[in-house]
Design a protein around this motif. Sequence first.
Motif, PDB file in Angstrom:
ATOM      1  N   CYS A   1      40.060  29.886  50.674  1.00 57.00           N
ATOM      2  CA  CYS A   1      40.722  30.704  49.832  1.00 57.00           C
ATOM      3  C   CYS A   1      39.808  31.990  49.720  1.00 57.00           C
ATOM      4  CB  CYS A   1      40.862  30.158  48.646  1.00 57.00           C
ATOM      5  SG  CYS A   1      42.129  28.674  48.761  1.00 57.00           S
ATOM      6  N   ILE A   2      40.136  32.639  49.272  1.00 55.06           N
ATOM      7  CA  ILE A   2      39.952  34.252  48.693  1.00 55.06           C
ATOM      8  C   ILE A   2      40.482  34.975  47.844  1.00 55.06           C
ATOM      9  CG2 ILE A   2      38.054  35.112  51.319  1.00 55.06           C
ATOM     10  CD1 ILE A   2      41.442  37.336  51.718  1.00 55.06           C
ATOM     11  N   VAL A   3      39.433  35.214  46.625  1.00 47.67           N
ATOM     12  CA  VAL A   3      39.690  35.334  45.508  1.00 47.67           C
ATOM     13  C   VAL A   3      39.602  36.539  45.006  1.00 47.67           C
ATOM     14  CG1 VAL A   3      39.542  34.759  43.071  1.00 47.67           C
ATOM     15  CG2 VAL A   3      39.826  32.719  44.762  1.00 47.67           C
ATOM     16  N   SER A   4      39.943  37.680  44.007  1.00 46.12           N
ATOM     17  CA  SER A   4      38.719  38.910  44.439  1.00 46.12           C
ATOM     18  C   SER A   4      38.226  38.977  42.887  1.00 46.12           C
ATOM     19  CB  SER A   4      39.954  39.922  44.607  1.00 46.12           C
ATOM     20  OG  SER A   4      40.899  40.096  43.270  1.00 46.12           O
ATOM     21  N   LYS A   5      37.061  39.249  42.728  1.00 48.28           N
ATOM     22  CA  LYS A   5      36.253  39.358  40.486  1.00 48.28           C
ATOM     23  C   LYS A   5      37.331  39.416  40.038  1.00 48.28           C
ATOM     24  CE  LYS A   5      31.411  39.890  42.885  1.00 48.28           C
ATOM     25  NZ  LYS A   5      30.613  41.724  42.622  1.00 48.28           N
TER      26      LYS A   5
ATOM     27  N   THR B   1      44.049  42.214  49.936  1.00 49.39           N
ATOM     28  CA  THR B   1      44.771  43.288  50.836  1.00 49.39           C
ATOM     29  C   THR B   1      43.631  43.316  52.149  1.00 49.39           C
ATOM     30  OG1 THR B   1      46.456  43.507  49.617  1.00 49.39           O
ATOM     31  CG2 THR B   1      45.690  44.290  51.689  1.00 49.39           C
ATOM     32  N   ASP B   2      42.732  44.050  51.671  1.00 47.75           N
ATOM     33  CA  ASP B   2      41.633  44.653  52.660  1.00 47.75           C
ATOM     34  C   ASP B   2      40.456  43.369  53.166  1.00 47.75           C
ATOM     35  OD1 ASP B   2      42.107  47.048  52.126  1.00 47.75           O
ATOM     36  OD2 ASP B   2      40.520  47.622  50.913  1.00 47.75           O
ATOM     37  N   ALA B   3      40.141  42.468  52.489  1.00 52.73           N
ATOM     38  CA  ALA B   3      39.454  41.074  52.671  1.00 52.73           C
ATOM     39  C   ALA B   3      40.105  40.446  53.710  1.00 52.73           C
ATOM     40  CB  ALA B   3      38.967  40.579  51.764  1.00 52.73           C
ATOM     41  N   GLU B   4      41.604  40.162  53.481  1.00 47.62           N
ATOM     42  CA  GLU B   4      42.306  39.577  54.401  1.00 47.62           C
ATOM     43  C   GLU B   4      42.717  39.868  55.538  1.00 47.62           C
ATOM     44  OE1 GLU B   4      46.945  39.035  54.948  1.00 47.62           O
ATOM     45  OE2 GLU B   4      46.031  38.235  53.416  1.00 47.62           O
ATOM     46  N   ALA B   5      42.500  41.516  55.988  1.00 47.19           N
ATOM     47  CA  ALA B   5      42.680  42.553  57.010  1.00 47.19           C
ATOM     48  C   ALA B   5      41.487  42.043  57.878  1.00 47.19           C
ATOM     49  CB  ALA B   5      43.235  43.817  57.147  1.00 47.19           C
ATOM     50  N   ARG B   6      40.437  42.496  57.540  1.00 50.18           N
ATOM     51  CA  ARG B   6      38.903  42.059  57.960  1.00 50.18           C
ATOM     52  C   ARG B   6      38.807  40.748  58.183  1.00 50.18           C
ATOM     53  NH1 ARG B   6      34.188  40.007  56.011  1.00 50.18           N
ATOM     54  NH2 ARG B   6      35.224  39.537  53.864  1.00 50.18           N
ATOM     55  N   LEU B   7      39.425  39.187  58.090  1.00 50.08           N
ATOM     56  CA  LEU B   7      39.228  38.042  58.235  1.00 50.08           C
ATOM     57  C   LEU B   7      40.062  37.879  59.203  1.00 50.08           C
ATOM     58  CD1 LEU B   7      38.233  36.794  54.633  1.00 50.08           C
ATOM     59  CD2 LEU B   7      36.832  37.357  56.573  1.00 50.08           C
ATOM     60  N   LEU B   8      41.455  38.530  58.761  1.00 54.72           N
ATOM     61  CA  LEU B   8      42.054  38.311  60.231  1.00 54.72           C
ATOM     62  C   LEU B   8      41.680  38.351  61.102  1.00 54.72           C
ATOM     63  CD1 LEU B   8      45.661  38.425  58.976  1.00 54.72           C
ATOM     64  CD2 LEU B   8      44.706  36.647  59.405  1.00 54.72           C
ATOM     65  N   ALA B   9      41.154  40.411  61.196  1.00 58.72           N
ATOM     66  CA  ALA B   9      40.414  40.475  62.905  1.00 58.72           C
ATOM     67  C   ALA B   9      39.328  40.318  63.559  1.00 58.72           C
ATOM     68  CB  ALA B   9      40.124  41.977  62.271  1.00 58.72           C
ATOM     69  N   LEU B  10      38.716  39.117  62.557  1.00 58.37           N
ATOM     70  CA  LEU B  10      37.665  37.839  62.958  1.00 58.37           C
ATOM     71  C   LEU B  10      38.407  37.005  63.442  1.00 58.37           C
ATOM     72  CD1 LEU B  10      34.841  38.644  60.413  1.00 58.37           C
ATOM     73  CD2 LEU B  10      34.906  39.349  62.204  1.00 58.37           C
TER      74      LEU B  10
ATOM     75  N   GLY C   1      49.642  36.321  44.945  1.00 53.37           N
ATOM     76  CA  GLY C   1      48.859  37.866  44.159  1.00 53.37           C
ATOM     77  C   GLY C   1      48.009  37.572  43.402  1.00 53.37           C
ATOM     78  N   ARG C   2      47.015  36.470  43.301  1.00 52.75           N
ATOM     79  CA  ARG C   2      46.103  35.884  42.592  1.00 52.75           C
ATOM     80  C   ARG C   2      45.292  35.313  43.886  1.00 52.75           C
ATOM     81  NH1 ARG C   2      47.774  31.521  38.586  1.00 52.75           N
ATOM     82  NH2 ARG C   2      45.373  31.348  38.432  1.00 52.75           N
ATOM     83  N   TRP C   3      44.767  34.981  44.301  1.00 55.64           N
ATOM     84  CA  TRP C   3      44.095  34.335  45.874  1.00 55.64           C
ATOM     85  C   TRP C   3      45.109  34.444  47.737  1.00 55.64           C
ATOM     86  CZ3 TRP C   3      45.213  30.374  41.705  1.00 55.64           C
ATOM     87  CH2 TRP C   3      46.080  29.708  42.167  1.00 55.64           C
ATOM     88  N   ARG C   4      44.518  34.444  48.717  1.00 58.46           N
ATOM     89  CA  ARG C   4      45.212  34.040  49.595  1.00 58.46           C
ATOM     90  C   ARG C   4      44.509  32.497  50.269  1.00 58.46           C
ATOM     91  NH1 ARG C   4      46.449  39.447  50.555  1.00 58.46           N
ATOM     92  NH2 ARG C   4      47.362  39.843  48.510  1.00 58.46           N
ATOM     93  N   VAL C   5      44.725  32.230  50.589  1.00 61.98           N
ATOM     94  CA  VAL C   5      44.892  31.028  51.682  1.00 61.98           C
ATOM     95  C   VAL C   5      44.900  31.232  52.821  1.00 61.98           C
ATOM     96  CG1 VAL C   5      45.630  28.538  52.544  1.00 61.98           C
ATOM     97  CG2 VAL C   5      45.742  29.236  50.054  1.00 61.98           C
TER      98      VAL C   5
END
Length: 119
Positions: free
Chosen positions: A115-119, A80-89, A101-105
């Motif tokens: 896609c972004i995937v958390s560790k 959720t944090d990574a998505e928000a950061r990338l949307l702001a960019l 729940g596993r990754w975001r497109v």
Amino acid sequence: MRLSAITLDCPDPLALAAFYRRATGLETHPKSDADFAGLNGPHGLYIGFQRVADYRAPSWPDQAVPQQLHLCFTVDEELTDAEARLLALGAGKPDQQPHEGRWRVLTDPAGHPFCIVSK
């Protein structure tokens, strides 16, 4: 054989390189210009962005204009944090999220899905 570069077609190489530079922290290649820009990645991997006349953005998930490829990035923060950061960019978020729940497109400013995937 070792993968050394990935190149994405786009309408504005410098703008797309700037988006990925801010998103990843990779350094801009010193010979980047308006027709071909690049980022120097870890272990020598180069991400290039080349100008294409009449560029048409992929229409994922619809295949009217196929995605052709997509990149996947592992993020250290919560999705959720990574998505928000990338949307702001300047990233976009398609309505269809197959496994949210596993990754975001997301899509970059030129429309390429990634896609972004958390560790």
